[in-house]
Design an enzyme around this catalytic site. Structure first.
Site, PDB file in Angstrom:
ATOM      1  N   LYS A 137       6.414 -10.088  11.020  1.00 41.80           N
ATOM      2  CA  LYS A 137       7.188  -9.080  10.529  1.00 41.80           C
ATOM      3  C   LYS A 137       8.240  -8.394  11.916  1.00 41.80           C
ATOM      4  O   LYS A 137       9.376  -8.000  11.780  1.00 41.80           O
ATOM      5  CB  LYS A 137       6.418  -7.929   9.960  1.00 41.80           C
ATOM      6  CG  LYS A 137       5.674  -8.323   8.709  1.00 41.80           C
ATOM      7  CD  LYS A 137       6.547  -8.894   7.649  1.00 41.80           C
ATOM      8  CE  LYS A 137       7.558  -7.678   6.858  1.00 41.80           C
ATOM      9  NZ  LYS A 137       8.348  -8.170   5.883  1.00 41.80           N
ATOM     10  N   GLY A 184       8.333  -9.147  -7.230  1.00 45.38           N
ATOM     11  CA  GLY A 184       7.219  -8.758  -6.359  1.00 45.38           C
ATOM     12  C   GLY A 184       7.012  -7.155  -6.698  1.00 45.38           C
ATOM     13  O   GLY A 184       7.465  -6.503  -7.506  1.00 45.38           O
ATOM     14  N   GLN A 185       6.058  -6.634  -5.929  1.00 42.59           N
ATOM     15  CA  GLN A 185       5.629  -5.281  -6.137  1.00 42.59           C
ATOM     16  C   GLN A 185       6.821  -4.356  -6.012  1.00 42.59           C
ATOM     17  O   GLN A 185       7.072  -3.395  -6.834  1.00 42.59           O
ATOM     18  CB  GLN A 185       4.491  -4.726  -5.100  1.00 42.59           C
ATOM     19  CG  GLN A 185       3.846  -3.381  -5.214  1.00 42.59           C
ATOM     20  CD  GLN A 185       2.819  -3.324  -4.396  1.00 42.59           C
ATOM     21  OE1 GLN A 185       1.790  -2.534  -4.619  1.00 42.59           O
ATOM     22  NE2 GLN A 185       2.737  -3.764  -3.216  1.00 42.59           N
ATOM     23  N   ASP A 233      14.830 -20.065  -2.665  1.00 47.01           N
ATOM     24  CA  ASP A 233      13.435 -20.125  -1.715  1.00 47.01           C
ATOM     25  C   ASP A 233      14.173 -19.978  -0.377  1.00 47.01           C
ATOM     26  O   ASP A 233      14.711 -20.458   0.173  1.00 47.01           O
ATOM     27  CB  ASP A 233      12.738 -21.428  -1.754  1.00 47.01           C
ATOM     28  CG  ASP A 233      11.648 -21.510  -0.759  1.00 47.01           C
ATOM     29  OD1 ASP A 233      11.377 -20.730   0.060  1.00 47.01           O
ATOM     30  OD2 ASP A 233      10.588 -22.118  -0.958  1.00 47.01           O
ATOM     31  N   TRP A 284       1.475   0.714   3.574  1.00 48.96           N
ATOM     32  CA  TRP A 284       0.482   0.978   2.406  1.00 48.96           C
ATOM     33  C   TRP A 284       1.193   1.108   0.983  1.00 48.96           C
ATOM     34  O   TRP A 284       1.033   2.047   0.386  1.00 48.96           O
ATOM     35  CB  TRP A 284      -0.531   2.118   2.908  1.00 48.96           C
ATOM     36  CG  TRP A 284      -1.372   1.928   3.968  1.00 48.96           C
ATOM     37  CD1 TRP A 284      -1.023   1.163   4.957  1.00 48.96           C
ATOM     38  CD2 TRP A 284      -2.539   2.948   4.292  1.00 48.96           C
ATOM     39  NE1 TRP A 284      -2.112   1.480   5.914  1.00 48.96           N
ATOM     40  CE2 TRP A 284      -2.791   2.476   5.482  1.00 48.96           C
ATOM     41  CE3 TRP A 284      -3.173   3.719   3.478  1.00 48.96           C
ATOM     42  CZ2 TRP A 284      -4.163   2.940   5.989  1.00 48.96           C
ATOM     43  CZ3 TRP A 284      -4.326   4.314   4.132  1.00 48.96           C
ATOM     44  CH2 TRP A 284      -4.809   3.982   5.358  1.00 48.96           C
ATOM     45  N   THR A 307       2.950 -11.698   2.167  1.00 46.12           N
ATOM     46  CA  THR A 307       2.279 -10.263   2.270  1.00 46.12           C
ATOM     47  C   THR A 307       0.666 -10.606   2.379  1.00 46.12           C
ATOM     48  O   THR A 307       0.218  -9.191   2.572  1.00 46.12           O
ATOM     49  CB  THR A 307       2.711  -9.335   1.114  1.00 46.12           C
ATOM     50  OG1 THR A 307       2.256  -9.966  -0.146  1.00 46.12           O
ATOM     51  CG2 THR A 307       4.345  -9.155   1.350  1.00 46.12           C
ATOM     52  N   ASP A 355       4.493  -1.164   8.730  1.00 49.58           N
ATOM     53  CA  ASP A 355       3.765  -0.445   9.914  1.00 49.58           C
ATOM     54  C   ASP A 355       2.958  -1.512  10.740  1.00 49.58           C
ATOM     55  O   ASP A 355       2.359  -1.383  11.990  1.00 49.58           O
ATOM     56  CB  ASP A 355       2.934   0.380   9.159  1.00 49.58           C
ATOM     57  CG  ASP A 355       1.857  -0.143   8.062  1.00 49.58           C
ATOM     58  OD1 ASP A 355       2.071  -1.282   7.278  1.00 49.58           O
ATOM     59  OD2 ASP A 355       0.814   0.476   7.843  1.00 49.58           O
ATOM     60  N   ALA A 371       8.390 -12.179   0.978  1.00 48.37           N
ATOM     61  CA  ALA A 371       7.755 -12.163   2.187  1.00 48.37           C
ATOM     62  C   ALA A 371       6.225 -12.842   1.739  1.00 48.37           C
ATOM     63  O   ALA A 371       5.985 -12.615   0.486  1.00 48.37           O
ATOM     64  CB  ALA A 371       7.322 -11.032   2.694  1.00 48.37           C
ATOM     65  N   TYR A 422       0.670 -11.863  10.436  1.00 43.60           N
ATOM     66  CA  TYR A 422       1.411 -11.035   9.707  1.00 43.60           C
ATOM     67  C   TYR A 422       2.381 -10.128  10.397  1.00 43.60           C
ATOM     68  O   TYR A 422       3.514 -10.243  10.318  1.00 43.60           O
ATOM     69  CB  TYR A 422       0.720 -10.404   8.598  1.00 43.60           C
ATOM     70  CG  TYR A 422       1.414  -9.632   7.691  1.00 43.60           C
ATOM     71  CD1 TYR A 422       2.523 -10.181   6.826  1.00 43.60           C
ATOM     72  CD2 TYR A 422       1.488  -8.206   7.901  1.00 43.60           C
ATOM     73  CE1 TYR A 422       3.062  -9.195   6.009  1.00 43.60           C
ATOM     74  CE2 TYR A 422       2.264  -7.475   6.985  1.00 43.60           C
ATOM     75  CZ  TYR A 422       3.340  -7.759   6.029  1.00 43.60           C
ATOM     76  OH  TYR A 422       3.892  -6.943   5.345  1.00 43.60           O
TER      77      TYR A 422
END
Ligand SMILES: NC(=O)c1ccc[n+]([C@@H]2O[C@H](COP(=O)([O-])OP(=O)(O)OC[C@H]3O[C@@H](n4cnc5c(N)ncnc54)[C@H](OP(=O)(O)O)[C@@H]3O)[C@@H](O)[C@H]2O)c1
Length: 286
Positions: free
Chosen positions: A129, A10-11, A36, A150, A62, A102, A60, A125
């Site tokens: 979290k 992911g990112q 998984d 962010w 997201t 956040d 996650a 979401y």
């Protein structure tokens, strides 16, 4: 350090894996088909096999609006998945580092949120979290819960810089509209990843806010992205959340600025302002 990274494609994960590998860590980042997090058996089997020193849990769902419309997917991956990873970390004696958000806050606070503010999530979401934080901390004593906000990087999930660069590629003078009634702190993956590794090396436990510095609205942030891409700030019009068409299924906090209180008081890494790493990201995306 032997590291198991979930969500490693992911990112955040893609850059964390590359950063740690470049520093000599042994890094395993199984794709979802191999581990998984929703499968307790798969998680216990792989962690038992690998015996990592540290597990960084980035797996996650997201997609905030997707979680709102498909809550079971959010509970399964974002919460039950963390229960499984925490159990495996405890059972096989690995330090757990879990990423949180956040969006565990409702945004009604005047000023920035500190680590000890009560969580008051607005969306599915955010609730997932917040519940995941408890799973990590209760399921694996000594775990770290790193709340960021962010997040912007080149890999994985979509984000505002990626969207803007793509739109401007088609039409460099295009007008854009972003909301000015949601404020937060952008966090560039380039800044986040070394800090995650440092906290993992030191096995720092508990909740830690970890963002770049500089509160902005999405409108101001979008202007900064457009300017970094060679456009003009005037191209970005400000609108309110109520004016978004179509309206988003999930409510967002109006203020999700996280104060990096623990890092500041405990002498942890400071991620610095977001503007310079944002310029580098925009150039990379271009
Ligand atoms: N993005 C943000 O703005 C932001 C803000 C605050 C906190 N965070 C938190 O930071 C962490 C990393 O976010 P990110 O931006 O890197 O997200 P991302 O790009 O969406 O990556 C999430 C990764 O999780 C994997 N995954 C999803 N479900 C899984 C499952 N059941 N089992 C194993 N892997 C699964 C995905 O794999 P596939 O590619 O196979 O789907 C993907 O590689 C998350 O915990 C997120 O909640 C993100």
């Amino acid at each position: 350090m032997k590291l198991l990274v979930t969500g490693g494609r992911g990112q955040v994960g893609a850059e964390l894996v590359a950063f740690c590998a470049a520093r000599g860590d042994e890094v395993v980042a199984p794709e979802r088909a191999r581990m998984d997090v929703a499968s307790r058996d798969a998680v216990l089997a792989l962690v038992g096999d690998l015996r990592p020193d540290v597990i960084v849990n980035l797996a996650a769902r997201t997609d905030v609006d997707g979680c709102e419309t498909h809550p079971d997917g959010a509970w399964l991956t974002n919460v039950l998945g963390v229960r499984h990873v925490a159990e495996a970390a405890r059972r096989f004696d690995a330090h757990l580092v879990h990423l949180s958000s956040d969006y565990v806050f409702d945004g009604s606070k005047k000023g920035a949120y500190v680590e000890w503010d009560e969580v008051t999530p607005l969306s599915v979401y955010g609730r997932s979290k917040a519940a995941a934080e408890r799973e990590a901390l209760w399921g694996c004593p000594g775990a770290a819960v790193l709340r960021t906000s962010w997040v912007c990087g080149a890999a994985g999930a979509s984000n505002v810089p990626k969207t803007i660069v793509r739109l401007l590629r088609d039409d460099p003078t295009r007008e854009l509209a972003f909301v000015d009634d949601q404020i937060g702190q952008p966090t560039l993956v380039e800044s986040l990843v070394p800090a995650i590794r440092q906290l993992a090396v030191h096995r720092r436990p508990g909740i830690v806010h970890i963002t770049n510095e500089g509160p902005v609205s999405w409108h101001e942030f979008a202007q900064a992205v457009v300017v970094a891409a060679g456009g003009s700030a005037d191209q970005v019009r400000s609108i309110t959340t109520a004016e978004l068409v179509p309206a988003r299924p999930a409510p967002r906090p109006a203020n999700s600025v996280l104060d990096n209180t623990v890092l500041r008081l405990a002498g942890g890494p400071s991620l610095g302002h977001w503007s310079e790493p944002l310029s580098r990201l925009v150039k990379e995306l271009q």
